[in-house]
Design a protein around this motif. Structure first.
Motif, PDB file in Angstrom:
ATOM      1  N   CYS A  54       0.911  -1.276   0.113  1.00  0.00           N
ATOM      2  CA  CYS A  54      -0.149  -0.126   0.040  1.00  0.00           C
ATOM      3  C   CYS A  54       0.652   1.138  -0.116  1.00  0.00           C
ATOM      4  O   CYS A  54       2.060   1.086   0.042  1.00  0.00           O
ATOM      5  CB  CYS A  54      -1.160   0.062   1.206  1.00  0.00           C
ATOM      6  SG  CYS A  54      -0.121   0.557   2.830  1.00  0.00           S
TER       7      CYS A  54
ATOM      8  N   CYS B 261      -1.167  -1.965   5.394  1.00  0.00           N
ATOM      9  CA  CYS B 261      -1.218  -3.075   5.084  1.00  0.00           C
ATOM     10  C   CYS B 261      -0.144  -3.862   6.013  1.00  0.00           C
ATOM     11  O   CYS B 261      -0.234  -5.045   6.275  1.00  0.00           O
ATOM     12  CB  CYS B 261      -1.093  -3.425   3.589  1.00  0.00           C
ATOM     13  SG  CYS B 261       0.647  -3.195   3.042  1.00  0.00           S
ATOM     14  N   GLY B 262       0.960  -3.474   6.181  1.00  0.00           N
ATOM     15  CA  GLY B 262       2.123  -4.049   7.180  1.00  0.00           C
ATOM     16  C   GLY B 262       2.847  -5.099   6.261  1.00  0.00           C
ATOM     17  O   GLY B 262       3.756  -5.833   6.957  1.00  0.00           O
TER      18      GLY B 262
ATOM     19  N   CYS C  67       5.381  -4.433   4.738  1.00  0.00           N
ATOM     20  CA  CYS C  67       6.682  -3.904   4.525  1.00  0.00           C
ATOM     21  C   CYS C  67       7.398  -4.156   5.978  1.00  0.00           C
ATOM     22  O   CYS C  67       8.501  -3.540   6.155  1.00  0.00           O
ATOM     23  CB  CYS C  67       6.461  -2.683   4.078  1.00  0.00           C
ATOM     24  SG  CYS C  67       5.655  -1.749   5.316  1.00  0.00           S
TER      25      CYS C  67
ATOM     26  N   CYS D  27       8.078   1.013   5.024  1.00  0.00           N
ATOM     27  CA  CYS D  27       7.454   2.182   4.047  1.00  0.00           C
ATOM     28  C   CYS D  27       7.056   3.449   4.550  1.00  0.00           C
ATOM     29  O   CYS D  27       6.959   4.484   3.913  1.00  0.00           O
ATOM     30  CB  CYS D  27       6.185   1.690   3.306  1.00  0.00           C
ATOM     31  SG  CYS D  27       4.789   1.769   4.320  1.00  0.00           S
TER      32      CYS D  27
HETATM   33  S1  FES Z   1       2.066  -0.600   5.455  1.00  0.00           S
HETATM   34 FE1  FES Z   1       1.658  -0.831   3.412  1.00  0.00          FE
HETATM   35  S2  FES Z   1       3.522  -0.992   2.445  1.00  0.00           S
HETATM   36 FE2  FES Z   1       3.885  -0.475   4.459  1.00  0.00          FE
END
Ligand code: FES
Ligand code: FES
Lengths: 785, 157
Positions: free
Chosen positions: B40, B45-46, B48, B60
């Motif tokens: 994202c 989204c986590g 990364c 990110c």
């Molecule tokens: S939280 Fe989605 S890419 Fe880092």
């Protein structure tokens, strides 16, 4: 089938996990080619506008930029095709307007591709895109079905009056009308099936390359079906023959239908790579994914159920309007027709069923398949209506269902399908037991003592998976076959490579298919590897969607293994100086029946590749391919139960329990099957309680990021109770039916029926998806006047 | 352009970056560590998640220059040779992954939780994972995997 520790029926740990758990997966965005450039797609910010000249000089002059192309540059290239021709009630073909990859003359949704900028770095390409000046004249937009059908509505396409693409029907209208005339009761319902945004966690990405020395194009892309993409991109858009176009779909991070379609970006990138003679890479930003990945659902329906005095269903009449978005995506037109209307018998003996579907163009993102694709929409409508009938007739919700169940198979429905096998009572009984349905009133009282409203809801459903056979779907308008290929290569020393035309993007095919092959051939599980996702390696394939991979792709592999065994018997018979008819194959050994004389598969394979002592006239090698075209759909079925607790002060819905009781046919790997059910349930619960794509009237996407589109998170969901009662599919040798979509098909009506059950004491009798706290609170306020 | 130096998976790594270069870009594009994913652009989204000095961080949402001098662990650095880390092993054992895209972030978030709480309840796991999205698993098996992994770690990584 011997069923050993890694064989059919065992919860074998997945082969693919080691690479995914150690960061060694290879997703499209992980691939970099020497000399690659980066593409950025400039998208329309307006939902509907005439576009004139696209001024690209400033962007072309920006640092690092190699090229900028807009619609006019690609004018000679074919448009993006659609895969299914639907005919209207009057026999006329659907309106099928052109879909240029880069917009030409008009943009039709926020997100429509306008230009591509190619630069040395992704940042340079993005920055230069800001310098493109598009001459445009904004036009009024239609962003919903209601707006599209209004008198004098703006036209998305001149050739589609009233914005109608087709007006389709299935079933016997006269018989259905007659059923209503004879009915003691008629129950009707209006439902909206909320529009969803798929949101696979891996955004779409692609890298295209052109090799001038061979004339060959290669496209790495996030696809569920690389061969289908090759067919559409090669034959229809760019005019490239198959042997000069290779499509690789490497590890793909979830699809859910959104990675089925052949997208404009794939065509733009491949064409651009050809123009520049350099690889071009593109990765979709999440923010762009919201407005360019195909969306799902988006129906408005009204339906009536005719019943006799005892609650027996006599007839069902469904009128649906659906939103196709601005262009016809690959499977857009068949999802609300042949994957929807034909589901309306459900598990019930309703003798007369009629369904009509009118589909509209709007200035929104194209709509296509999303986990379940048509079947969740049908199931939601039917199961809401059955609950409402029980309530209005004062009948028990379980009994009204049971009373109408189909019990004799094969069963020909009034809407084209023939169910081969099922036991709907068994899955219902199992669900009632596993959910402690009978103990619910005590739980309701306990909640009430805490000031909470508890409700329980049920849905009993069937689905149709593994859409087939090709001849039938062809006669209904499909522009492709729906068979699958499988190849089995036994290597000289007895290890095995399996090639499948299906594609795994989370489903674990590398494990499941290896289980089947190792079980059948009696070779070690670790000696079998499964290859998928590359048109240069796999003979052909239709890919993965519609829960087809095991029932169709697995069967192709099964048949290829049988051919290997047949050939192996000939070789073994020669080596053992016996007749072929006397050779039996079991646990990896070819044995002369009734003796202990045998040859192992390894010995036979080695002989096949070193054929010094070999049957006359037999080809060397031990590799076979099978194409399998099913005789029928498969029909998984089940009962889902949801239990909720509503806070009447806030309207918050707490989903406290979800029980799945499913018949998915033969289970190869129970661990993987449970995982598929969990994922589908979460998707269905997302639709029921959280997710909704909202457009403003002017066509701006209001829910355009994770900040305002609610995705289910861990804390929103309970753990699930998964239960199985299996009947085998009768027309494929594995007895497999399919599991990937079950959860998202079965559970939404169970959840909403539970919410209504909780709120009924307050006088609330209807609830739309998603049942957010705001919507529930408003319903409570309204009911209490 | 600034130069950054950091320890990544036990090795000292340096690079010249733009001041706006994100840590995830440095890892994926400069160091070729593509196990860390981007799902994202709004930090939600986590996919990364990595560890920076022992704590889970969305790479990110962190500039490469902010990690200058730090000790960074990515999913590639978690296993001990060919022996999976207990949390990786638990994800495999409990089928806590399907497509694998959210998995690196999930595993590294989970290890951070386990370092703080060796016996998290289902509720604690679900709350902890509020920054990690998974579209495939419905979280059911992720939760089981995190609980088992935390126990197997026995209060330390
Ligand atoms: S939280 Fe989605 S890419 Fe880092
Ligand atoms: S495993 Fe696919 S997103 Fe989590």
């Amino acid at each position: 089938m011997s069923g050993n520790g890694t064989g059919i029926g065992a919860s074998v740990k997945r082969k693919e996990d080691t690479r995914f758990l150690t960061g060694r997966g290879r997703y499209t965005d992980d691939i970099n080619l020497p000399g690659q450039l980066y593409g950025y797609i400039l998208r329309s910010g307006m939902a509907h506008a005439k576009i004139g000249t696209v001024h690209t000089d400033a962007a072309k002059a920006a640092p690092g930029v190699h090229a900028v192309f807009a619609g006019k540059d690609m004018e000679g290239v074919g448009g993006i095709p659609t895969g299914w021709l639907i005919h209207s009630k009057d026999g006329s073909p659907m309106v099928e307007p052109p879909h240029p990859a880069l917009a030409l003359g008009k943009v039709r949704y926020v997100g429509d591709c306008v230009a591509i900028v190619v630069a040395e770095t992704a940042d340079q390409a993005r920055a230069a895109a800001n310098l493109i000046d598009v001459e445009r004249e904004e036009l009024p937009a239609v962003a919903s079905i209601k707006a599209a059908e209004a008198d004098g509505a703006p036209q998305v396409f001149d050739e589609a009056p009233g914005n109608v693409c087709y007006d389709w029907e299935v079933g016997d209208k006269a018989a259905t009308d007659a059923a209503f005339e004879a009915a003691d009761h008629v129950v009707s319902i209006d439902v909206v099936n909320n529009r969803l945004i798929p949101n696979a966690i891996e955004p779409r990405a692609a890298i295209a390359n052109y090799d001038p020395a061979t004339g060959e194009y290669t496209l790495y892309t996030t696809s569920q079906n690389p061969h289908l993409t090759r067919l559409l991109l090669g034959a229809f858009v760019l005019g490239l023959p198959e042997h000069k176009l290779r499509i690789v779909a490497p590890d793909v991070g979830g699809g859910f239908g959104s990675k089925i379609p052949h997208y404009a970006e794939e065509a733009i990138l491949t064409w651009t790579a050809g123009q520049l003679g350099r690889p071009v890479k593109w990765t979709c930003d999440r923010i762009d994914a919201f407005k360019s990945d195909t969306h799902g659902r988006d129906h408005i329906s009204t339906a009536r159920l005719a019943l006799d005095a005892d609650g027996k269903f006599l007839g069902l009449h469904v009128s649906t309007k659906c939103n196709l978005g601005a262009y016809l995506s690959t499977f857009a037109t068949c999802v609300p027709t042949y994957l929807y209307g034909i589901l309306f018998a459900g598990p019930y003996t309703t003798p007369a069923v009629y369904c009509e579907v009118k589909s509209f163009f709007t200035n929104t993102v194209p709509v296509d398949a999303l986990r379940g694709a048509g079947r969740p929409e049908a199931t939601y409508l039917l199961e809401r209506l059955v609950d409402k009938a029980a309530s209005e007739l004062g009948m028990d919700r379980v009994e009204i269902r049971r009373q109408n169940f189909i019990r004799e198979f094969p069963y020909q429905t009034p809407v084209a399908l023939q169910y081969d096998q099922g036991d709907y009572d068994a899955t219902l009984d199992l669900a009632l037991e596993a959910s402690d349905w009978d103990g619910f009133e005590a739980r309701r009282a306990e909640s009430a003592a805490r000031g909470k409203l508890r409700g329980i809801g049920i849905s009993t459903f069937i689905e149709a998976c593994g859409i087939a056979p090709s001849a039938v779907v062809g006669s209904l308008g499909a522009r492709a076959g729906l068979y699958e290929s499988g190849s089995v290569r036994v290597h000289p020393t007895g290890s095995v490579s399996v090639f499948t035309g299906t594609h795994s993007h989370g489903q674990g095919h590398e494990t499941t298919f290896a289980q089947i092959v190792s079980d059948m051939l009696g070779v070690d599980f670790d000696a079998v590897d499964v290859v998928h996702g590359d048109s240069a390696k796999i003979p052909f394939g239709m890919g993965t969607y519609g829960s087809r991979s095991l029932a169709v792709g697995g069967t192709a592999i099964y048949l290829a293994v049988e051919k290997v065994i047949e050939k192996g018997k000939k070789i073994a018979a020669h080596l053992l100086e016996a007749s072929v008819e006397d050779i039996e194959f079991e646990n990896g050994s070819f044995t002369v029946a009734g003796t202990d004389r045998s040859k192992s598969l390894g010995e036979v394979a080695l002989t096949a590749y070193v054929p010094h002592n070999y049957p006359e006239g037999l080809e060397p090698g031990l590799e076979e391919t099978a194409f399998y075209d099913p005789l029928n759909f498969t029909f998984p079925a089940g009962t889902h139960v949801a239990e909720v607790e509503v806070d009447p002060e806030t309207g918050e819905v707490d989903l406290v329990a979800v029980t799945g009781s499913d018949d998915v046919g033969r289970i190869i790997n129970p661990m993987i099957v449970a995982g598929q059910l969990h994922g589908g349930l979460a998707h269905g619960i997302g639709q029921a309680l959280m997710e909704e794509c909202v457009y403003q009237d002017d066509g701006q996407l209001e829910t355009g990021s994770y900040m305002n589109y609610t995705m289910p998170r861990a804390a929103d969901l309970p753990s699930f109770s998964i239960n199985h009662n299996t009947t085998l599919c009768t027309h494929n040798p594995l007895g497999a039916k399919g599991v990937g979509e079950v959860g998202s098909i079965g559970v939404p009506p169970a959840v909403i029926n539970a919410v209504i059950d909780a709120l009924r004491p307050l006088g609330v009798h209807d609830m739309s998806m998603p049942a957010t706290s705001q919507r529930v609170w408003q319903a409570i306020q309204q009911a209490q006047g | 352009m600034p130069t950054v130096t950091m320890t990544v998976n036990g090795m000292q790594r340096s690079g010249t970056v733009e001041s706006r270069t994100l840590l995830v870009e440095f890892l994926r594009e400069h160091l070729g560590l593509t196990g860390t994913h981007v799902g994202c652009d709004t930090s939600q989204c986590g996919a990364c998640v990595v560890h920076v000095s022992g704590t889970s961080v969305k790479s990110c949402t962190c500039l490469a220059v902010q990690a200058d001098g730090a000790d960074v662990t990515t999913i590639e650095g978690l296993a001990n040779g060919t022996d999976l880390h207990p949390m990786q092993e638990a994800f495999r054992e409990h089928h806590g992954l399907q497509c694998g895209f959210c998995t690196p972030g999930m595993v590294l978030s989970a290890v951070d939780l386990a370092n703080r709480n060796s016996n998290p309840s289902e509720h604690e796991v679900r709350e902890w994972l509020e920054g990690n999205l998974c579209r495939c698993t419905g979280y059911h098996n992720i939760v089981k995997a995190v609980q088992a992994g935390a126990q197997a770690m026995g209060g330390g990584s």
